[in-house]
Design an enzyme around this catalytic site. Structure first.
Site, short mmCIF file in Angstrom:
data_model
loop_
_atom_site.label_atom_id
_atom_site.label_comp_id
_atom_site.label_asym_id
_atom_site.label_seq_id
_atom_site.Cartn_x
_atom_site.Cartn_y
_atom_site.Cartn_z
N GLY A 1 42.54 47.59 29.89
CA GLY A 1 41.02 47.29 29.17
C GLY A 1 39.97 47.98 30.26
N TYR B 1 8.61 55.95 24.25
CA TYR B 1 8.63 54.50 24.14
C TYR B 1 9.17 54.72 25.69
CZ TYR B 1 12.01 51.16 24.45
OH TYR B 1 12.66 49.12 24.43
N GLU C 1 46.74 53.92 28.35
CA GLU C 1 47.54 52.74 29.33
C GLU C 1 48.61 53.19 28.11
OE1 GLU C 1 47.80 50.37 31.10
OE2 GLU C 1 45.00 50.09 31.59
N PRO D 1 28.88 33.11 30.86
CA PRO D 1 28.69 33.70 32.06
C PRO D 1 29.83 33.17 33.10
CG PRO D 1 26.42 32.42 30.62
CD PRO D 1 28.21 32.02 30.29
N GLU E 1 51.59 48.07 37.80
CA GLU E 1 52.44 48.13 36.47
C GLU E 1 51.59 47.59 35.44
OE1 GLU E 1 55.71 45.51 37.09
OE2 GLU E 1 54.76 44.37 39.36
#
Lengths: 254, 254
Positions: free
Chosen positions: A58, A14, A78, A97, A130
């Site tokens: 994130g 593949y 975080e 989008p 920060e």
DNA sequence: ACAATAGTGTCTTTTAGACAGTATTTG
DNA sequence: CAAATACTGTCTAAAAGACACTATTGT
């Protein structure tokens, strides 16, 4: 037409065809309660785009991890705290989008409840200068006067969805205790509900409902400390039930 | 360090950095009810991988559309029916590495309720050779004897999540009527609940609850036809309420 | 003593669950 | 007629909402 006999034969030969290529990220909404106010962890952006705005923590999802794993990893980076999977809930995926002006970015948002005391000083990541908890009511779009902290990208939408999901989860899942430390009083638990739902509850009826919901809380047999005047409240700990029955319904403003 | 004065200046010079590249698809769980059984639309796969297995309809999300738009487009292509956005609900996003053996594929699943009569003969798409509705109980993993239709990829997981979400939505949103045509009887509505929840309901109590839930249904003033023996039932149409109060709770098996 | 908050008890209304009984239709 | 299904009514229990009252703490 493919004429392979087995799936292994097919996959061996593949070659990926052309398909749209996307960046995939995980964003995390970490809620906690400070001084009776619902707060969210935000990082200040040091660079463009949305320079000087605040964003949800994130980052990119690696090729060999799920978005859940990426969310947990970012969370650890975080906050220096590891959360259990059952407190890390997939909220929604955002794919409009242009939501990131640089490129096509698909992002799956996660929702986490953090106890007030657990997180020390959040650590700023690469792009951030920060990281702090901010009261929801101090964020633009979440208060009556329309000023305050400005959020980057579509993070206002994500936060709004997270707040509705949080309010809904408190109704039939025993997650309010995740905002509190090991032991807590019924009034403290009530203030969690009031902070998330945004309106005051009848103290005595709330107490009755919580105690009548089997397995929600268990008495510890001690009394807590007093941070104001008034009678000292009894201490409880989280029970072992996974679904609240009867539910603690909000019945207002739905 | 970036030293641009404005966001426009920054974006003009921006060159995408290296980031993991992913294929992004939308999968759709279309549920309907036929002969009192809950059914899902599946397409038979003509090629590898998962040759001769059945899969949920779906496909790539284009660069200029949201996953919602892609789901609606695929739905139109597969069923020739256009669904309203409020009946097209984002379910969850699946990102486990290896869920597609060919390459990294992130997929957002959507949930749709289709009325029994609306969809004619579903149209097979590119990779599919046939598309039909199958009773959930005929699918491997969703019945007591563990045989039946085999699903491709992680579509068993997606379907299981969809069924739980569907059962949950019936409780406090007026979506059961989306399974029915314009007018319907209370017993027909009850059979929708029974099919989705998987257990029988008390007919008289169900009737009372539906009629006491303001705005759920409105009487039309006629009677329906009889497809079996027994008294003919009165006709109703969907009301205009958006949240059921009081809710129609399932109280069993949660 | 007084203010403030925690906790108890009680009354009313709403809703769920069980189920007896009536009404209308088909065969 | 009997069988099947739709519909009505009633009783009980669970639960919510309102609120009066008692208990315990700090100032």
């Amino acid at each position: 037409m493919s004429n392979y006999e087995t799936e292994e034969d097919f996959l061996k030969d593949y070659k990926p065809k052309e398909y749209p290529s996307n960046a995939y990220t995980a964003d995390i909404v970490i809620l906690t309660i400070k001084d009776g106010k619902l707060c969210v962890l935000l990082v200040k952006r040091g660079g463009w785009p949305y320079k000087d705005c605040y964003a949800l923590p994130g980052g990119f999802v690696d090729q060999d991890e799920t978005s859940e794993m990426a969310a947990a990893r970012e969370l650890k980076e975080e906050t220096n705290v590891e959360f259990e999977a059952h407190n890390l809930e997939q909220l929604k995926t955002y794919s409009t989008p242009g939501r990131d002006p640089r490129m096509r970015v698909i992002s799956t948002a996660y929702l986490v409840f953090a106890p007030t005391g657990l997180i020390g000083t959040p650590v700023a990541g690469d792009d951030a200068v920060e990281a702090h908890f901010f009261a929801i009511e101090d964020i633009a779009g979440f208060n009556s006067n329309n000023d305050g902290i400005r959020l980057a990208f579509d993070h206002s939408t994500i936060l709004a969805d997270a707040l509705e999901r949080a309010a809904s989860k408190l109704e039939d899942l025993p997650v309010a205790t995740a905002f509190l430390d090991g032991t807590f009083t019924i009034p403290e638990l009530r203030r969690v509900y009031e902070a998330v739902w945004g309106f005051p509850l009848h103290a005595s009826n709330f107490r009755r409902k919580v105690l009548n919901t089997e397995g929600f809380v268990e008495p510890v047999g001690e009394v807590g400390k007093n941070d104001a005047s008034g009678r000292v409240a009894e201490l409880y700990k989280a029970g072992d039930v996974r679904i609240l029955h009867p539910a603690i319904l909000r019945s207002k403003s739905r």
